[in-house]
Each structure stands twice: as C-alpha cells, then as structure tokens.
Design a protein around this motif. Structure first.
Motif, PDB file in Angstrom:
ATOM      1  N   LYS A 272       0.839  -1.201   0.000  1.00 40.40           N
ATOM      2  CA  LYS A 272       0.000   0.000   0.000  1.00 40.40           C
ATOM      3  C   LYS A 272       0.878   1.256   0.000  1.00 40.40           C
ATOM      4  CE  LYS A 272      -3.474   2.459   2.684  1.00 40.40           C
ATOM      5  NZ  LYS A 272      -4.150   2.561   3.974  1.00 40.40           N
ATOM      6  N   LEU A 273       1.950   1.254   0.786  1.00 42.11           N
ATOM      7  CA  LEU A 273       2.867   2.388   0.837  1.00 42.11           C
ATOM      8  C   LEU A 273       3.537   2.619  -0.515  1.00 42.11           C
ATOM      9  CD1 LEU A 273       4.392   4.549   2.480  1.00 42.11           C
ATOM     10  CD2 LEU A 273       6.043   2.764   3.082  1.00 42.11           C
ATOM     11  N   VAL A 274       3.990   1.548  -1.159  1.00 43.89           N
ATOM     12  CA  VAL A 274       4.609   1.669  -2.481  1.00 43.89           C
ATOM     13  C   VAL A 274       3.612   2.266  -3.477  1.00 43.89           C
ATOM     14  CG1 VAL A 274       5.541   0.368  -4.441  1.00 43.89           C
ATOM     15  CG2 VAL A 274       6.315  -0.148  -2.127  1.00 43.89           C
ATOM     16  N   ALA A 275       2.374   1.794  -3.449  1.00 45.11           N
ATOM     17  CA  ALA A 275       1.348   2.319  -4.359  1.00 45.11           C
ATOM     18  C   ALA A 275       1.098   3.803  -4.105  1.00 45.11           C
ATOM     19  CB  ALA A 275       0.053   1.518  -4.206  1.00 45.11           C
ATOM     20  N   GLU A 276       1.085   4.214  -2.837  1.00 45.28           N
ATOM     21  CA  GLU A 276       0.869   5.627  -2.507  1.00 45.28           C
ATOM     22  C   GLU A 276       2.031   6.492  -2.981  1.00 45.28           C
ATOM     23  OE1 GLU A 276       0.094   5.675   1.692  1.00 45.28           O
ATOM     24  OE2 GLU A 276      -1.970   4.963   1.432  1.00 45.28           O
ATOM     25  N   ILE A 277       3.247   5.993  -2.866  1.00 44.09           N
ATOM     26  CA  ILE A 277       4.409   6.733  -3.364  1.00 44.09           C
ATOM     27  C   ILE A 277       4.340   6.825  -4.885  1.00 44.09           C
ATOM     28  CG2 ILE A 277       6.930   6.700  -3.597  1.00 44.09           C
ATOM     29  CD1 ILE A 277       6.992   5.361  -0.784  1.00 44.09           C
ATOM     30  N   PHE A 278       4.030   5.718  -5.531  1.00 43.20           N
ATOM     31  CA  PHE A 278       3.937   5.687  -6.992  1.00 43.20           C
ATOM     32  C   PHE A 278       2.877   6.664  -7.502  1.00 43.20           C
ATOM     33  CE2 PHE A 278       2.481   4.048 -11.069  1.00 43.20           C
ATOM     34  CZ  PHE A 278       3.685   3.815 -11.720  1.00 43.20           C
ATOM     35  N   ASP A 279       1.735   6.717  -6.826  1.00 43.73           N
ATOM     36  CA  ASP A 279       0.636   7.599  -7.227  1.00 43.73           C
ATOM     37  C   ASP A 279       0.858   9.063  -6.839  1.00 43.73           C
ATOM     38  OD1 ASP A 279      -0.791   5.536  -8.398  1.00 43.73           O
ATOM     39  OD2 ASP A 279      -1.981   5.132  -6.595  1.00 43.73           O
ATOM     40  N   GLY A 280       1.908   9.338  -6.066  1.00 41.01           N
ATOM     41  CA  GLY A 280       2.193  10.704  -5.653  1.00 41.01           C
ATOM     42  C   GLY A 280       1.445  11.142  -4.408  1.00 41.01           C
ATOM     43  N   LYS A 281       0.746  10.218  -3.754  1.00 45.35           N
ATOM     44  CA  LYS A 281       0.031  10.559  -2.520  1.00 45.35           C
ATOM     45  C   LYS A 281       0.996  10.766  -1.363  1.00 45.35           C
ATOM     46  CE  LYS A 281      -4.144   8.063  -3.833  1.00 45.35           C
ATOM     47  NZ  LYS A 281      -4.973   6.885  -3.574  1.00 45.35           N
ATOM     48  N   ARG A 282       2.166  10.130  -1.452  1.00 42.10           N
ATOM     49  CA  ARG A 282       3.234  10.316  -0.464  1.00 42.10           C
ATOM     50  C   ARG A 282       4.493  10.723  -1.213  1.00 42.10           C
ATOM     51  NH1 ARG A 282       2.936   7.644   4.915  1.00 42.10           N
ATOM     52  NH2 ARG A 282       0.873   6.717   5.038  1.00 42.10           N
ATOM     53  N   LYS A 283       5.210  11.645  -0.636  1.00 47.80           N
ATOM     54  CA  LYS A 283       6.445  12.137  -1.247  1.00 47.80           C
ATOM     55  C   LYS A 283       7.651  11.598  -0.476  1.00 47.80           C
ATOM     56  CE  LYS A 283       4.363  14.864  -4.177  1.00 47.80           C
ATOM     57  NZ  LYS A 283       4.268  14.495  -5.559  1.00 47.80           N
ATOM     58  N   VAL A 284       8.698  11.290  -1.209  1.00 46.15           N
ATOM     59  CA  VAL A 284       9.951  10.860  -0.607  1.00 46.15           C
ATOM     60  C   VAL A 284      10.957  11.974  -0.809  1.00 46.15           C
ATOM     61  CG1 VAL A 284      11.832   9.176  -0.679  1.00 46.15           C
ATOM     62  CG2 VAL A 284       9.466   8.439  -1.068  1.00 46.15           C
ATOM     63  N   ASN A 285      11.510  12.470   0.277  1.00 49.81           N
ATOM     64  CA  ASN A 285      12.489  13.545   0.221  1.00 49.81           C
ATOM     65  C   ASN A 285      13.879  12.917   0.271  1.00 49.81           C
ATOM     66  OD1 ASN A 285      14.177  15.717   0.566  1.00 49.81           O
ATOM     67  ND2 ASN A 285      13.017  16.634   2.235  1.00 49.81           N
ATOM     68  N   ASN A 286      14.626  13.050  -0.806  1.00 53.75           N
ATOM     69  CA  ASN A 286      15.976  12.487  -0.833  1.00 53.75           C
ATOM     70  C   ASN A 286      17.051  13.561  -0.709  1.00 53.75           C
ATOM     71  OD1 ASN A 286      15.759  13.626  -3.338  1.00 53.75           O
ATOM     72  ND2 ASN A 286      16.282  11.789  -4.480  1.00 53.75           N
ATOM     73  N   SER A 287      16.669  14.697  -0.194  1.00 54.51           N
ATOM     74  CA  SER A 287      17.607  15.797  -0.014  1.00 54.51           C
ATOM     75  C   SER A 287      18.600  15.467   1.102  1.00 54.51           C
ATOM     76  CB  SER A 287      16.851  17.077   0.351  1.00 54.51           C
ATOM     77  OG  SER A 287      17.770  18.089   0.722  1.00 54.51           O
ATOM     78  N   THR A 288      19.845  15.853   0.883  1.00 55.97           N
ATOM     79  CA  THR A 288      20.860  15.694   1.921  1.00 55.97           C
ATOM     80  C   THR A 288      21.291  17.051   2.472  1.00 55.97           C
ATOM     81  OG1 THR A 288      22.595  15.679   0.242  1.00 55.97           O
ATOM     82  CG2 THR A 288      21.731  13.539   0.947  1.00 55.97           C
ATOM     83  N   ASP A 289      20.496  18.078   2.205  1.00 54.24           N
ATOM     84  CA  ASP A 289      20.830  19.415   2.672  1.00 54.24           C
ATOM     85  C   ASP A 289      20.742  19.543   4.186  1.00 54.24           C
ATOM     86  OD1 ASP A 289      21.234  20.223   0.073  1.00 54.24           O
ATOM     87  OD2 ASP A 289      19.207  21.018  -0.160  1.00 54.24           O
ATOM     88  N   GLN A 290      19.805  18.838   4.776  1.00 55.75           N
ATOM     89  CA  GLN A 290      19.636  18.924   6.219  1.00 55.75           C
ATOM     90  C   GLN A 290      19.522  17.519   6.782  1.00 55.75           C
ATOM     91  OE1 GLN A 290      16.196  21.069   7.531  1.00 55.75           O
ATOM     92  NE2 GLN A 290      16.833  21.073   9.657  1.00 55.75           N
ATOM     93  N   MET A 291      20.466  17.179   7.625  1.00 53.00           N
ATOM     94  CA  MET A 291      20.462  15.860   8.236  1.00 53.00           C
ATOM     95  C   MET A 291      19.659  15.917   9.539  1.00 53.00           C
ATOM     96  SD  MET A 291      22.056  14.075   6.072  1.00 53.00           S
ATOM     97  CE  MET A 291      22.333  12.552   6.914  1.00 53.00           C
TER      98      MET A 291
END
Length: 104
Positions: free
Chosen positions: A70-89
């Motif tokens: 369900k989580l993968v489907a939500e990420i794929f559909d854009g309902k959840r965003k994944v932030n891959n920024s390394t600007d702020q740890m």
C-alpha cells in the motif's frame, strides 16, 4: 538471461542493465553515468528498481507486506512524497543510562 536477488530489488536493476548494456550493445551510453532508478510499477514489486524483498524482510504485526504494498502504491501515485535531499540531516542524540560492564 535472468538474475534473481533477495536484496533491495537488485533483480530488476541487474536484469535491465544486462539487457541494455550487454545484449543491446549500449555500454558506451552507461559508462561513467549516474542513473537514478526508482519505482516503475505500483502493482508488480518485481519491476521496481528499489524496494524490500517480501520473502526475507522481517515484517511485524504493526507493518506487514500488505502495508508495504500500500505504501509503495501511494508513493507511486504521488500521494506520499519521498524527500531524498541531503541538505539537512536529522538531529541525533545518544544517551547512555547504565554501564554494561567491561568487554572481555
């Protein structure tokens, strides 16, 4: 050729790269390149370039394989965003509450 793996969806990555690099002769297009590979399907986890192996991941009562799908489907559909920024740890702190003794 099909390569299988039980580790972080390497199967899709290795198979796609073997097909395009070795069999299609496009090695020169990939040498020295950084490629960002991710989700390509919300229903078929084996096609995704990233993910958890369903059969060897230690699921628990609070988060199981169906929750993961369900989580993968939500990420794929854009309902959840994944932030891959390394600007702020994230801030991390460690507290030592009791001494565990000497290591022998």
């Amino acid at each position: 050729m099909t390569v299988t793996s039980a580790m972080k969806s390497l199967t899709a990555t290795v198979n796609a790269r073997l097909d395009s690099i070795i069999f299609d002769g496009t090695w020169k297009d990939h040498v020295g390149q950084v490629e960002n590979l991710g989700l390509v399907s919300k229903d078929d986890m084996s096609k995704n370039y990233v993910g958890l192996p369903e059969d060897t991941t230690q699921w628990n009562k609070n988060f199981g394989v169906n929750d993961y799908k369900k989580l993968v489907a939500e990420i794929f559909d854009g309902k959840r965003k994944v932030n891959n920024s390394t600007d702020q740890m994230p801030k991390v702190s460690v507290k030592l509450n009791e001494r565990q003794g000497m290591i022998k």
